[in-house]
Design a protein around this motif. Structure first.
Motif, mmCIF file in Angstrom:
data_model
loop_
_atom_site.group_PDB
_atom_site.id
_atom_site.type_symbol
_atom_site.label_atom_id
_atom_site.label_comp_id
_atom_site.label_asym_id
_atom_site.label_seq_id
_atom_site.Cartn_x
_atom_site.Cartn_y
_atom_site.Cartn_z
ATOM 1 N N VAL B 118 0.799 -1.222 0.061
ATOM 2 C CA VAL B 118 -0.095 -0.120 -0.423
ATOM 3 C C VAL B 118 0.494 1.126 0.333
ATOM 4 N N GLN B 119 0.661 2.165 -0.688
ATOM 5 C CA GLN B 119 1.488 3.314 -0.840
ATOM 6 C C GLN B 119 0.668 3.708 -2.261
ATOM 7 N N PRO B 120 -0.443 5.480 -0.836
ATOM 8 C CA PRO B 120 0.600 5.811 0.136
ATOM 9 C C PRO B 120 -0.287 5.488 1.050
ATOM 10 N N ARG B 121 1.272 5.425 2.414
ATOM 11 C CA ARG B 121 0.853 4.916 3.515
ATOM 12 C C ARG B 121 -0.711 4.874 3.859
ATOM 13 N N PRO B 122 -0.920 3.661 4.510
ATOM 14 C CA PRO B 122 -2.377 4.097 4.673
ATOM 15 C C PRO B 122 -2.832 4.745 6.080
ATOM 16 N N ALA B 123 -2.340 5.957 6.786
ATOM 17 C CA ALA B 123 -2.130 6.344 7.458
ATOM 18 C C ALA B 123 -2.956 7.925 6.658
ATOM 19 N N GLU B 124 -2.566 7.959 5.374
ATOM 20 C CA GLU B 124 -2.547 8.817 5.185
ATOM 21 C C GLU B 124 -3.045 8.904 3.736
ATOM 22 N N ARG B 125 -4.074 7.826 3.843
ATOM 23 C CA ARG B 125 -5.417 7.827 2.957
ATOM 24 C C ARG B 125 -6.926 7.593 3.796
ATOM 25 N N LEU B 126 -6.357 7.514 5.353
ATOM 26 C CA LEU B 126 -7.682 8.132 6.061
ATOM 27 C C LEU B 126 -8.488 9.112 5.707
ATOM 28 N N ARG B 127 -9.968 9.081 6.170
ATOM 29 C CA ARG B 127 -10.608 11.047 6.236
ATOM 30 C C ARG B 127 -9.976 11.654 7.382
ATOM 31 N N ALA B 128 -9.433 10.618 8.514
ATOM 32 C CA ALA B 128 -8.974 11.676 9.416
ATOM 33 C C ALA B 128 -8.000 10.926 9.952
ATOM 34 N N SER B 129 -6.878 11.624 10.369
ATOM 35 C CA SER B 129 -5.902 11.527 11.248
ATOM 36 C C SER B 129 -6.335 10.199 12.845
ATOM 37 N N PRO B 130 -4.771 9.599 12.554
ATOM 38 C CA PRO B 130 -5.112 8.381 13.449
ATOM 39 C C PRO B 130 -5.345 10.046 15.414
ATOM 40 N N GLU B 131 -5.026 10.910 15.473
ATOM 41 C CA GLU B 131 -4.500 11.742 16.436
ATOM 42 C C GLU B 131 -6.172 12.467 16.459
ATOM 43 N N ALA B 132 -6.554 12.803 15.168
ATOM 44 C CA ALA B 132 -8.282 13.437 15.369
ATOM 45 C C ALA B 132 -9.320 11.841 15.297
ATOM 46 N N LEU B 133 -8.728 10.961 15.344
ATOM 47 C CA LEU B 133 -10.084 9.262 15.653
ATOM 48 C C LEU B 133 -9.600 9.346 16.922
ATOM 49 N N ASP B 134 -8.629 9.447 18.014
ATOM 50 C CA ASP B 134 -8.223 9.257 19.233
ATOM 51 C C ASP B 134 -9.282 10.001 19.592
ATOM 52 N N GLU B 135 -9.299 11.363 19.367
ATOM 53 C CA GLU B 135 -10.230 12.564 20.109
ATOM 54 C C GLU B 135 -11.463 12.277 19.522
ATOM 55 N N ARG B 136 -12.108 12.339 18.723
ATOM 56 C CA ARG B 136 -13.358 11.371 18.421
ATOM 57 C C ARG B 136 -13.908 10.016 19.408
ATOM 58 N N VAL B 137 -12.817 9.136 19.394
ATOM 59 C CA VAL B 137 -13.252 7.939 20.459
ATOM 60 C C VAL B 137 -13.367 8.717 21.884
ATOM 61 N N ALA B 138 -12.626 9.627 22.051
ATOM 62 C CA ALA B 138 -12.513 9.817 23.668
ATOM 63 C C ALA B 138 -13.813 11.060 23.193
ATOM 64 N N ALA B 139 -14.334 11.673 22.443
ATOM 65 C CA ALA B 139 -15.365 12.294 23.462
ATOM 66 C C ALA B 139 -16.262 11.699 23.167
ATOM 67 N N ALA B 140 -16.274 10.753 22.322
ATOM 68 C CA ALA B 140 -17.541 9.361 22.247
ATOM 69 C C ALA B 140 -18.082 8.957 23.871
ATOM 70 N N PHE B 141 -16.436 8.620 24.611
ATOM 71 C CA PHE B 141 -16.765 8.070 26.041
ATOM 72 C C PHE B 141 -17.098 8.963 26.926
ATOM 73 N N ALA B 142 -16.937 10.175 26.301
ATOM 74 C CA ALA B 142 -17.062 11.319 27.314
ATOM 75 C C ALA B 142 -18.066 11.132 28.174
ATOM 76 N N PRO B 143 -19.668 11.452 27.847
ATOM 77 C CA PRO B 143 -20.334 11.013 28.085
ATOM 78 C C PRO B 143 -21.312 9.994 28.723
ATOM 79 N N LEU B 144 -20.596 8.810 28.852
ATOM 80 C CA LEU B 144 -21.162 7.223 29.045
ATOM 81 C C LEU B 144 -20.526 8.035 30.830
ATOM 82 N N ASP B 145 -21.408 7.040 31.884
ATOM 83 C CA ASP B 145 -21.104 6.312 32.794
ATOM 84 C C ASP B 145 -21.147 4.994 33.160
ATOM 85 N N GLY B 146 -20.853 4.564 33.818
ATOM 86 C CA GLY B 146 -20.755 2.886 34.078
ATOM 87 C C GLY B 146 -19.618 2.425 34.044
ATOM 88 N N TYR B 147 -18.817 3.178 32.946
ATOM 89 C CA TYR B 147 -17.368 2.135 32.985
ATOM 90 C C TYR B 147 -16.521 1.846 33.879
#
Lengths: 147, 147
Positions: B118-147
């Protein structure tokens, strides 16, 4: 119920039918290398697990847990492997696979490279025959409502 | 909390920590071939998913569903692959992997044989960078209680 033309899991059960409920079924694909393998197949055609609303996701996973529990109690496997992949057949189905240290791929995933040849054949090494396992899986579902 | 000497997921987070809850954590292993990969790791040491009582199994899967939903919304992958294997590290962790038709192994499982370079490398093909994804994952958990 939603079905898709050309989808093999809409057209057929996908293996030996062990349990049939309105929402889902449990089949055994009769895999010679991994004879203690079942699949929980959602009857309606959905591609992703999160296409299901939460209550249906939960009943799907209750079925996966029921199969896993039977495999653990009947076979004492080294590990149970669970997976919902669907790259080839994007119709929701969960693989529930009992793994053993003697199996052809251990400790690799069943989709990885084979590690050894197994003799006698895997079905003969299990504590319970696949047919006896089928009966135990079916019996475990008998008391459950809501599928 | 139950921990086991020598278990790498008892000793360390297992990747970049994205979410930490009392019961579980979400990490990103930073896999160059599959950059949109997360793992939901149960904090206490249990080997099998059905070692958890039903309420905890359910909160574990709610976390898996939350990660899957973020990946689908952010990346529109061809498929999401979910798996709890643990043959190498028998400490409960769920793989949540966004798959694409251009990825190195498609349509094979990530544990199967590579299909292409795979060229260009996979991270460059994503619509969102891994770091931006991390932020979205963290934000999705923010409203959840019970974990």
């Amino acid at each position: 119920m939603s079905t898709v033309a050309g989808c093999p899991l809409c057209a057929e059960d996908g293996g030996r039918l062990v349990v049939r409920r309105p929402e889902l079924r449990v089949i055994r694909p009769d895999d010679a290398a991994f004879p203690a393998t079942y699949r929980v197949v959602w009857n309606a055609h959905v591609a992703e697990w999160t296409d299901l609303p939460p209550a249906q996701r939960s009943s799907c996973m209750q079925a996966v847990a029921t199969v896993e529990t039977v495999l653990r109690e009947a076979l004492a496997p080294a590990k149970v492997n669970l997976a919902s992949l669907g790259n080839f057949v994007p119709h929701l189905h969960w693989h529930v696979i009992a793994r053993f240290e003697w199996d052809s791929h251990w400790p690799q995933p069943v989709w990885g490279p084979a590690q050894r040849t197994v003799q006698p054949r895997p079905a003969e090494r299990l504590r319970a025959s696949p047919e006896a396992l089928d009966e135990r899986v079916a019996a475990a579902f008998a008391p459950l409502d809501g599928y």
